[in-house]
Design a protein around this motif. Structure first.
Motif, PDB file in Angstrom:
ATOM      1  N   THR A 275       0.817  -1.201   0.162  1.00 20.37           N
ATOM      2  CA  THR A 275       0.006   0.035   0.130  1.00 20.37           C
ATOM      3  C   THR A 275       0.987   1.119   0.117  1.00 20.37           C
ATOM      4  N   GLY A 276       0.454   2.250  -0.967  1.00 17.04           N
ATOM      5  CA  GLY A 276       1.257   3.417  -0.945  1.00 17.04           C
ATOM      6  C   GLY A 276       2.804   3.405  -1.524  1.00 17.04           C
ATOM      7  N   ALA A 277       3.137   2.046  -2.069  1.00 14.26           N
ATOM      8  CA  ALA A 277       4.414   1.641  -2.729  1.00 14.26           C
ATOM      9  C   ALA A 277       4.311   0.925  -3.848  1.00 14.26           C
ATOM     10  N   THR A 278       3.399   1.242  -4.764  1.00 12.70           N
ATOM     11  CA  THR A 278       3.154   0.420  -6.040  1.00 12.70           C
ATOM     12  C   THR A 278       4.324   0.575  -6.882  1.00 12.70           C
ATOM     13  N   ILE A 279       4.963   1.598  -6.953  1.00 10.18           N
ATOM     14  CA  ILE A 279       6.297   1.677  -8.060  1.00 10.18           C
ATOM     15  C   ILE A 279       7.360   0.764  -7.375  1.00 10.18           C
ATOM     16  N   SER A 280       7.642   0.894  -6.155  1.00  5.60           N
ATOM     17  CA  SER A 280       8.578  -0.186  -5.577  1.00  5.60           C
ATOM     18  C   SER A 280       8.478  -1.393  -5.958  1.00  5.60           C
ATOM     19  N   SER A 281       6.801  -1.785  -5.539  1.00  2.11           N
ATOM     20  CA  SER A 281       6.470  -3.244  -5.924  1.00  2.11           C
ATOM     21  C   SER A 281       6.479  -3.657  -7.239  1.00  2.11           C
ATOM     22  N   ALA A 282       6.081  -2.533  -8.140  1.00  2.00           N
ATOM     23  CA  ALA A 282       6.173  -3.194  -9.626  1.00  2.00           C
ATOM     24  C   ALA A 282       7.639  -3.296 -10.139  1.00  2.00           C
ATOM     25  N   SER A 283       8.451  -2.336  -9.712  1.00  2.00           N
ATOM     26  CA  SER A 283      10.062  -2.554 -10.024  1.00  2.00           C
ATOM     27  C   SER A 283      10.687  -3.898  -9.626  1.00  2.00           C
ATOM     28  N   VAL A 284      10.148  -4.336  -8.360  1.00  2.00           N
ATOM     29  CA  VAL A 284      10.525  -5.577  -8.014  1.00  2.00           C
ATOM     30  C   VAL A 284      10.045  -6.601  -9.024  1.00  2.00           C
ATOM     31  N   VAL A 285       8.824  -6.611  -9.510  1.00  2.00           N
ATOM     32  CA  VAL A 285       8.103  -7.490 -10.286  1.00  2.00           C
ATOM     33  C   VAL A 285       8.675  -7.383 -11.508  1.00  2.00           C
ATOM     34  N   ARG A 286       9.209  -6.266 -12.065  1.00  2.00           N
ATOM     35  CA  ARG A 286       9.737  -6.012 -13.331  1.00  2.00           C
ATOM     36  C   ARG A 286      11.048  -6.473 -13.490  1.00  2.00           C
ATOM     37  N   ILE A 287      11.854  -6.420 -12.325  1.00  2.00           N
ATOM     38  CA  ILE A 287      13.245  -6.892 -12.387  1.00  2.00           C
ATOM     39  C   ILE A 287      13.402  -8.405 -12.489  1.00  2.00           C
ATOM     40  N   VAL A 288      12.452  -8.971 -11.663  1.00  2.00           N
ATOM     41  CA  VAL A 288      12.295 -10.562 -11.438  1.00  2.00           C
ATOM     42  C   VAL A 288      11.898 -10.983 -12.937  1.00  2.00           C
ATOM     43  N   ASN A 289      10.830 -10.478 -13.696  1.00  2.00           N
ATOM     44  CA  ASN A 289      10.518 -10.858 -15.090  1.00  2.00           C
ATOM     45  C   ASN A 289      11.769 -10.785 -15.927  1.00  2.00           C
ATOM     46  N   GLU A 290      12.362  -9.311 -15.858  1.00  2.00           N
ATOM     47  CA  GLU A 290      13.647  -9.323 -16.743  1.00  2.00           C
ATOM     48  C   GLU A 290      15.002 -10.571 -16.566  1.00  2.00           C
ATOM     49  N   GLY A 291      14.944 -10.471 -15.271  1.00  2.00           N
ATOM     50  CA  GLY A 291      16.108 -11.535 -14.797  1.00  2.00           C
ATOM     51  C   GLY A 291      15.836 -13.180 -15.309  1.00  2.00           C
ATOM     52  N   LEU A 292      14.354 -13.287 -15.124  1.00  2.00           N
ATOM     53  CA  LEU A 292      14.012 -14.686 -15.533  1.00  2.00           C
ATOM     54  C   LEU A 292      13.954 -14.953 -17.251  1.00  2.00           C
ATOM     55  N   ASN A 293      13.864 -13.908 -17.949  1.00  2.00           N
ATOM     56  CA  ASN A 293      13.819 -13.916 -19.240  1.00  2.00           C
ATOM     57  C   ASN A 293      15.406 -14.354 -19.873  1.00  2.00           C
ATOM     58  N   GLU A 294      16.121 -13.511 -19.075  1.00  2.00           N
ATOM     59  CA  GLU A 294      17.654 -13.890 -19.172  1.00  2.00           C
ATOM     60  C   GLU A 294      18.020 -15.354 -19.068  1.00  2.00           C
ATOM     61  N   VAL A 295      17.870 -15.679 -17.774  1.00  2.00           N
ATOM     62  CA  VAL A 295      17.892 -17.024 -17.232  1.00  2.00           C
ATOM     63  C   VAL A 295      17.396 -18.056 -18.234  1.00  2.00           C
ATOM     64  N   ARG A 296      16.302 -17.894 -18.698  1.00  2.00           N
ATOM     65  CA  ARG A 296      15.578 -18.794 -19.758  1.00  2.00           C
ATOM     66  C   ARG A 296      16.443 -18.962 -20.923  1.00  2.00           C
ATOM     67  N   ARG A 297      16.889 -17.809 -21.477  1.00  2.00           N
ATOM     68  CA  ARG A 297      17.609 -17.731 -22.537  1.00  2.00           C
ATOM     69  C   ARG A 297      18.844 -18.742 -22.321  1.00  2.00           C
ATOM     70  N   VAL A 298      19.603 -18.167 -21.266  1.00  2.00           N
ATOM     71  CA  VAL A 298      20.635 -19.072 -21.005  1.00  2.00           C
ATOM     72  C   VAL A 298      20.726 -20.382 -20.863  1.00  2.00           C
ATOM     73  N   VAL A 299      19.760 -20.922 -20.100  1.00  2.00           N
ATOM     74  CA  VAL A 299      19.473 -22.277 -19.601  1.00  2.00           C
ATOM     75  C   VAL A 299      19.113 -23.054 -20.991  1.00  2.00           C
ATOM     76  N   ARG A 300      18.147 -22.217 -21.797  1.00  2.00           N
ATOM     77  CA  ARG A 300      17.617 -23.328 -22.984  1.00  2.00           C
ATOM     78  C   ARG A 300      18.840 -23.111 -24.068  1.00  2.00           C
ATOM     79  N   ALA A 301      19.874 -22.231 -23.953  1.00  2.00           N
ATOM     80  CA  ALA A 301      20.759 -22.267 -24.914  1.00  2.00           C
ATOM     81  C   ALA A 301      21.577 -23.501 -25.067  1.00  2.00           C
ATOM     82  N   GLY A 302      21.642 -24.129 -24.088  1.00  2.00           N
ATOM     83  CA  GLY A 302      22.240 -25.431 -24.073  1.00  2.00           C
ATOM     84  C   GLY A 302      22.778 -25.995 -22.672  1.00  2.00           C
ATOM     85  N   PRO A 303      23.199 -27.260 -22.772  1.00  2.00           N
ATOM     86  CA  PRO A 303      23.498 -27.778 -21.268  1.00  2.00           C
ATOM     87  C   PRO A 303      24.583 -26.974 -20.643  1.00  2.00           C
ATOM     88  N   PRO A 304      23.976 -26.269 -19.492  1.00  2.00           N
ATOM     89  CA  PRO A 304      24.918 -25.367 -18.780  1.00  2.00           C
ATOM     90  C   PRO A 304      26.229 -25.839 -18.074  1.00  2.00           C
TER      91      PRO A 304
END
Lengths: 204, 312, 202
Positions: C158-187
């Motif tokens: 409550t009252g900190a939507t921007i901070s909460s949304a930032s965390v969500v965005r950072i998690v999603n961006e990092g997750l996409n990067e990890v997916r790219r790396v993991v799927r690119a080949g046997p790590p």
């Protein structure tokens, strides 16, 4: 180009005591405001900042008072600054190595001790003109005054901002005043403290 | 001896109006707004009023004792500050927070500068700004009017975050969520007109303030009425009516010259529209007035009239 | 000796002494600092992937991913550092994700400078716990307080939507990067270092 020795004539214990009150860097001289306002979000932060600064101040005063007759007046500021910067870096690395939590809480303000004006100020007005013993007492006195001021400021802000002092709950069920942990709280608290000190001074 | 022969230095022509009378006039003009607030928010509003008044009056009294000055409670300025503060706080704010706001309003907002006439910022708004920074969650929790006190969003927040407009009639009457005394635009308008017609406040500031908000608010609305609120919405929603009539007209913290007062109103109006449409907060009246308070000395310096025969 | 010669001499001597003492201090402090950094990472991984026993560091391009194994050598999931701008400054997170990369196992805020009392609540466990077991497909989202979150959504502060949304965005961006790396080949073939997990630290 020899700088004139202006040896202080006070009784030796006064060299220490004057830093606590009449030449208190925060409440009486209002110097070194950057760390004072920035890091005093809690009593522990204030105390550790005070200790780090006192270490730098005392070590620098020691070295400067020893070499005071060798340093030509034209390069004294440069020399003092190099010495201060060295001790600051030592303190910074030491905190990072041994007290990572405190180092993290103080953030960039440990390296910034280097620009704390009263450290250079004490060299200029005292350590460069007085014998080593007196210079160390002076530095310890001013340092203690700084520790006292920062810890007091930090304690008040932590108390009102979270109901705790040094992480111990003092007022159970306290509704935190967020503003006290924000920069505005630092200015308000410092203002009231300086006013109180002036009031005490006036009654003397 | 008493009163027979008065020997005094100039000025010898004195107006009937003194501080106490002006403050009394302001208090009377606030009555419609208070009545509306109490009607909508019931005992919450009364508790809020009592706590704020207790805070401002006790701070005024203790500051006078500390400064060894005669008591200034009689000039009613602390009472006005207390009432104004209560009107710009959320109805459900705990009593101790409201009391603290009152103490800060008069203590930090006025007395540390040297009392009435010396302060830079509007004391009631200083109190509110402090509470806003100290208790951000309490200060942004709103309830709907009525006995139930259900949590709601304010019309401005609904507009900003959900693009939902509130019916203008509700805004006019005040049947919406918001601060205790800001919801009913109609009641505030009645009080404000009284204030201006009786000469207690200068009409130039509310006129230029409200006018600027309406004109600037109309420009984006003309292009994208689906996205931006109408100028009427701008005027009736939030704390604009309260701020424009009762806070931006504070003689201490606003410019003394006529030109300066127009500049004050226009500047504050621009700030409100900018904050409401593009800022992070839904409402900008408080900060617009506080910021214009800060530049008031500057405005005064550049709009000082040239005395006859004098040079710039 | 002339004044200028003395000036040079004094400055040189002071400079040399200063340099020497700094070199010595740095030599002394460096291993400790490296250790603290490693410990901080380990502790964070421990929190986001409970039951972890051994961690392998996978490097690819600029990305570092930690493969977490349990005591029997089975893959528990991946942990990664993600950072991005918050409301007032940089937010750095450690995020744990299950081996299928579809479900989060935890999130821990390592660094942030959000407003105390509002945005700073992202570092409180009540906020961080919301990420435990959170669905990450299609992507993590958030709802405002008072509404019911979907399986892939968290409730914003409550009252900190921007901070909460930032965390969500950072998690999603990092997750996409990890997916790219993991799927690119046997790590495994990219493994550079293996950190032996000293069990029983807690």
């Amino acid at each position: 180009m020899e700088r004139r020795e202006e040896v202080s004539r006070r009784p030796w214990y006064q060299e220490y005591l004057k830093g606590l009150w009449e030449e208190n860097p925060i409440f009486r001289m209002l110097l070194g405001m950057c760390p004072t306002l920035a890091v005093t979000t809690s009593a522990l932060n204030g105390l550790s900042m005070g200790l780090a600064t006192t270490f730098v101040l005392t070590s620098t005063s020691l070295v400067v008072s020893i070499i005071r007759k060798l340093v030509p007046g034209q390069v004294r500021i440069a020399t003092f600054t190099v010495i201060i910067a060295t001790f600051v870096t030592v303190a910074d690395l030491f905190l990072k190595a041994k007290f990572p939590a405190i180092s993290k809480a103080l953030g960039p303000y440990v390296p910034l001790i280097v620009v704390n004006c009263f450290i250079l100020g004490r060299q200029e007005v005292f350590a460069s003109k007085n014998p080593t013993g007196r210079s160390i007492l002076d530095a310890l006195g001013v340092g203690s005054g700084f520790i006292f001021a920062l810890t007091l400021l930090g304690s008040i802000r932590e108390l009102l901002g979270s109901g705790e002092v040094f992480g111990h709950e003092v007022i159970p069920g306290w509704h935190p005043w967020v503003v006290m942990i924000l920069p505005a709280g630092a200015f308000l608290t410092l203002g009231f403290l300086v006013a109180a000190m002036n009031a005490i001074e006036r009654t003397k | 001896m008493e009163g027979r022969l008065v020997v005094a230095v100039s000025p010898h022509i004195r107006a009937e109006m003194d501080t106490r009378k002006v403050m009394m006039g302001v208090l009377i003009s606030l009555v419609p707004g208070i009545v509306a607030g109490v009607w909508f928010f019931r005992w919450h509003a009364l508790v809020l009023l009592a706590s704020c008044l207790a805070g401002t009056l006790s701070a005024e009294a203790s500051a006078c004792i500390l400064r060894k000055k005669p008591s200034t409670l009689g000039d009613l300025s602390a009472a006005v500050t207390g009432v104004l503060l209560a009107m710009v706080l959320p109805p459900t704010l705990p009593f101790w927070a409201a009391f603290l706001g009152g103490v800060v309003a008069v203590g930090v907002g006025k007395q540390v500068f040297g009392g009435l006439g010396q302060n830079i910022f509007n004391p009631a708004l200083v109190g509110r700004a402090f509470l806003m920074a100290a208790f951000p969650v309490l200060m942004t929790t709103w309830v709907a009017p009525g006995p139930e006190a259900v949590t709601v969003a304010t019309p401005l927040a609904l507009m900003k975050f959900d693009h939902k407009a509130t019916p203008l009639l509700d805004l006019l009457v005040g049947k919406v969520g918001g601060c205790m005394g800001e919801t009913s635009a109609l009641a505030l308008l009645i009080g404000g007109l009284f204030l201006v017609l009786k000469g207690y406040a200068d009409w130039r500031i509310p006129l230029s303030y409200l006018g600027t908000v309406a004109v600037l608010g109309a420009i984006p609305w003309a292009f994208r009425p689906d996205l931006y609120p109408s100028p009427m919405f701008h005027l009736l929603a939030g704390g604009l009516m309260l701020g424009a009539w009762f806070m931006a007209t504070d003689p201490v913290t606003t410019p003394v010259t006529k030109v300066g007062r127009y500049m004050f109103g226009i500047g504050a109006g621009v700030l409100v529209v900018v904050i409401r449409l593009w800022g992070g907060l839904p409402e900008g009246v408080m900060y617009s007035i506080l910021l214009m308070n800060a530049v008031t000395p500057l405005i005064d310096r550049y709009t000082v009239p040239v005395p006859f025969g004098g040079k710039r | 000796m002339s004044v200028s010669a003395r000036m040079m001499l004094v400055l040189t001597v002071v400079g040399v002494f200063s340099g020497l003492s700094l070199v010595y201090m740095d030599k002394y402090a460096e291993p400790y600092i490296a250790l603290h950094k490693k410990e901080a990472v380990r502790e964070a991984i421990d929190k986001v992937l409970p039951g972890v026993d051994k961690v392998e560091e996978v490097h690819r391009d600029e990305t570092v991913i930690y493969r977490a194994l349990d005591s029997s050598g089975k893959l528990l999931g991946y942990a990664f550092l993600a950072e991005g701008p918050g409301y007032q400054g940089k937010i750095q997170l450690m995020v744990g994700v299950a081996p299928d990369l579809r479900r989060l196992t935890g999130m821990e805020v390592l660094e942030s400078v959000e407003t105390p009392g509002l945005g700073a609540k992202i570092t409180e466990s009540s906020f961080e716990e919301q990420f435990r077991g959170l669905e990450a497909v299609p992507a993590v989202g958030y709802v405002k307080a008072g509404r019911k979150p979907a399986p892939n959504e968290i409730t914003a502060i409550t009252g900190a939507t921007i901070s909460s949304a930032s965390v969500v965005r950072i998690v999603n961006e990092g997750l996409n990067e990890v997916r790219r790396v993991v799927r690119a080949g046997p790590p495994d073939c990219e493994t550079e270092a293996t950190i032996k997990w000293k069990g029983g630290k807690k």
